[in-house]
Design a protein around this motif. Sequence first.
Motif, mmCIF file in Angstrom:
data_model
loop_
_atom_site.group_PDB
_atom_site.id
_atom_site.type_symbol
_atom_site.label_atom_id
_atom_site.label_comp_id
_atom_site.label_asym_id
_atom_site.label_seq_id
_atom_site.Cartn_x
_atom_site.Cartn_y
_atom_site.Cartn_z
ATOM 1 N N LEU A 1 0.731 -1.167 -0.143
ATOM 2 C CA LEU A 1 -0.070 0.126 0.177
ATOM 3 C C LEU A 1 0.952 1.435 0.017
ATOM 4 O O LEU A 1 0.546 2.284 -0.241
ATOM 5 C CB LEU A 1 -1.016 0.006 1.269
ATOM 6 N N ILE A 2 2.013 1.101 0.468
ATOM 7 C CA ILE A 2 2.969 2.161 0.301
ATOM 8 C C ILE A 2 3.661 2.567 -0.970
ATOM 9 O O ILE A 2 4.551 1.930 -1.417
ATOM 10 C CB ILE A 2 4.118 2.081 1.297
ATOM 11 N N THR A 3 2.984 3.259 -1.754
ATOM 12 C CA THR A 3 3.235 3.594 -3.198
ATOM 13 C C THR A 3 3.724 5.190 -2.996
ATOM 14 O O THR A 3 3.814 5.634 -2.351
ATOM 15 C CB THR A 3 1.879 3.605 -4.269
ATOM 16 N N GLN A 4 4.450 5.485 -4.339
ATOM 17 C CA GLN A 4 5.058 6.744 -4.515
ATOM 18 C C GLN A 4 3.970 7.842 -4.407
ATOM 19 O O GLN A 4 4.165 8.767 -3.574
ATOM 20 C CB GLN A 4 5.741 6.927 -5.850
ATOM 21 N N PRO A 5 2.819 7.749 -4.709
ATOM 22 C CA PRO A 5 1.553 8.867 -4.397
ATOM 23 C C PRO A 5 1.444 8.801 -2.909
ATOM 24 O O PRO A 5 1.246 9.850 -2.551
ATOM 25 C CB PRO A 5 0.412 8.267 -5.356
ATOM 26 N N VAL A 6 1.247 7.622 -2.218
ATOM 27 C CA VAL A 6 1.150 7.551 -0.809
ATOM 28 C C VAL A 6 2.347 8.291 -0.014
ATOM 29 O O VAL A 6 2.109 9.191 0.633
ATOM 30 C CB VAL A 6 1.131 6.104 -0.376
ATOM 31 N N LEU A 7 3.349 8.304 -0.550
ATOM 32 C CA LEU A 7 4.428 8.705 0.130
ATOM 33 C C LEU A 7 4.461 10.384 -0.175
ATOM 34 O O LEU A 7 5.119 11.215 0.550
ATOM 35 C CB LEU A 7 5.919 8.418 -0.605
ATOM 36 N N GLY A 8 3.987 10.639 -1.375
ATOM 37 C CA GLY A 8 4.125 12.142 -1.617
ATOM 38 C C GLY A 8 2.917 12.753 -0.974
ATOM 39 O O GLY A 8 3.174 13.962 -0.440
ATOM 40 N N ASN A 9 1.811 12.374 -0.435
ATOM 41 C CA ASN A 9 0.701 12.815 0.397
ATOM 42 C C ASN A 9 1.352 12.723 1.792
ATOM 43 O O ASN A 9 0.929 13.781 2.418
ATOM 44 C CB ASN A 9 -0.552 11.716 0.471
ATOM 45 N N LEU A 10 2.195 11.864 2.148
ATOM 46 C CA LEU A 10 2.570 11.896 3.522
ATOM 47 C C LEU A 10 3.749 13.182 3.838
ATOM 48 O O LEU A 10 3.724 13.693 4.501
ATOM 49 C CB LEU A 10 3.327 10.668 3.891
ATOM 50 N N LYS A 11 4.289 13.442 2.835
ATOM 51 C CA LYS A 11 5.497 14.465 2.780
ATOM 52 C C LYS A 11 4.822 15.669 2.606
ATOM 53 O O LYS A 11 5.452 16.883 3.070
ATOM 54 C CB LYS A 11 6.540 14.079 1.832
ATOM 55 N N TYR B 1 11.388 6.662 4.596
ATOM 56 C CA TYR B 1 10.656 5.615 3.941
ATOM 57 C C TYR B 1 11.380 4.320 4.133
ATOM 58 O O TYR B 1 12.774 4.436 3.685
ATOM 59 C CB TYR B 1 10.216 5.826 2.682
ATOM 60 N N VAL B 2 11.055 2.959 4.466
ATOM 61 C CA VAL B 2 11.816 1.860 4.308
ATOM 62 C C VAL B 2 11.086 0.748 3.855
ATOM 63 O O VAL B 2 9.958 0.366 3.861
ATOM 64 C CB VAL B 2 12.126 1.128 6.047
ATOM 65 N N LYS B 3 11.859 0.462 2.486
ATOM 66 C CA LYS B 3 11.245 -0.457 1.734
ATOM 67 C C LYS B 3 11.842 -1.860 1.805
ATOM 68 O O LYS B 3 12.917 -2.259 1.629
ATOM 69 C CB LYS B 3 11.345 -0.110 0.146
ATOM 70 N N TRP B 4 11.017 -2.821 2.123
ATOM 71 C CA TRP B 4 11.591 -4.220 2.655
ATOM 72 C C TRP B 4 11.723 -4.926 1.428
ATOM 73 O O TRP B 4 10.919 -4.830 0.591
ATOM 74 C CB TRP B 4 10.634 -4.812 3.458
#
Length: 243
Positions: free
Chosen positions: A183-193, A201-204
């Motif tokens: 669920l942690i996509t680039q658009p999601v990270l953009g919204n969080l930032k 962000y840590v990507k396993w």
Amino acid sequence: MPRQPASSDFPPNLQLSIIPPPSNQSPVNVLLLVHGLGDSRESFTLLARQLSLPETTCISLQAPFPLPFDLGGFHWGDDITFDQSSGKMDYDTGFARSSRVIEEDIIQRVLLQQCGYRPRNILFFGFGQGGMAALAAALAFKTGLGGIVSVGGPLPSSINEVGDTEVKNKTPVIVLGGSSQSLITQPVLGNLKQAFQVVEYVKWPRAGDGMPRNRDEMLPIMKFFARRLQSRSGVSKDVVEID
């Protein structure tokens, strides 16, 4: 110096487990653990004991809303809906009610007013829908808390994107998820930032957003705690801390 929270401090309708700091240490920090969709406080009560964070009281919160149809477990959303294509429960159904419970009943009325904690010493660990509830509650608090660990929990879609850097929330966030089927996509990270000043962000290197499976996956979380948890070990009781 804040005091140790007690079950009697909280409204009787809230179900929670309080795990004091190890070895009778002072309760300098509070970590609120927020379980995922369909779970309960028991699993994160065990996690809190396993973490055994120094000078930190852990409180495992149980979501206030039971799942329907005798499914067992609880949820943090404003509603229950099902995805028509997959038949699975939707995790993102609004968080106004749970945010109000966490931000007003737990943080404001108990931890700050009754127990004397500072916002800087209150942190979250949330998984999935619990991570979303933690993020929503931190944004409702506005002035910033000690930190949020969100495992597979994006910013709820009901929260408007924040474009003005002057109103970004000061709570540091670390969000973790798999390299695929996440669920942690680039658009999601953009919204969080857009909503928070500091987002790590840590990507396993695995599929999915499940809980950490080994030491390597847990290490970034423990490093985050090491940076954000405060200590008064060896500090005289006469010392006055100034914000």
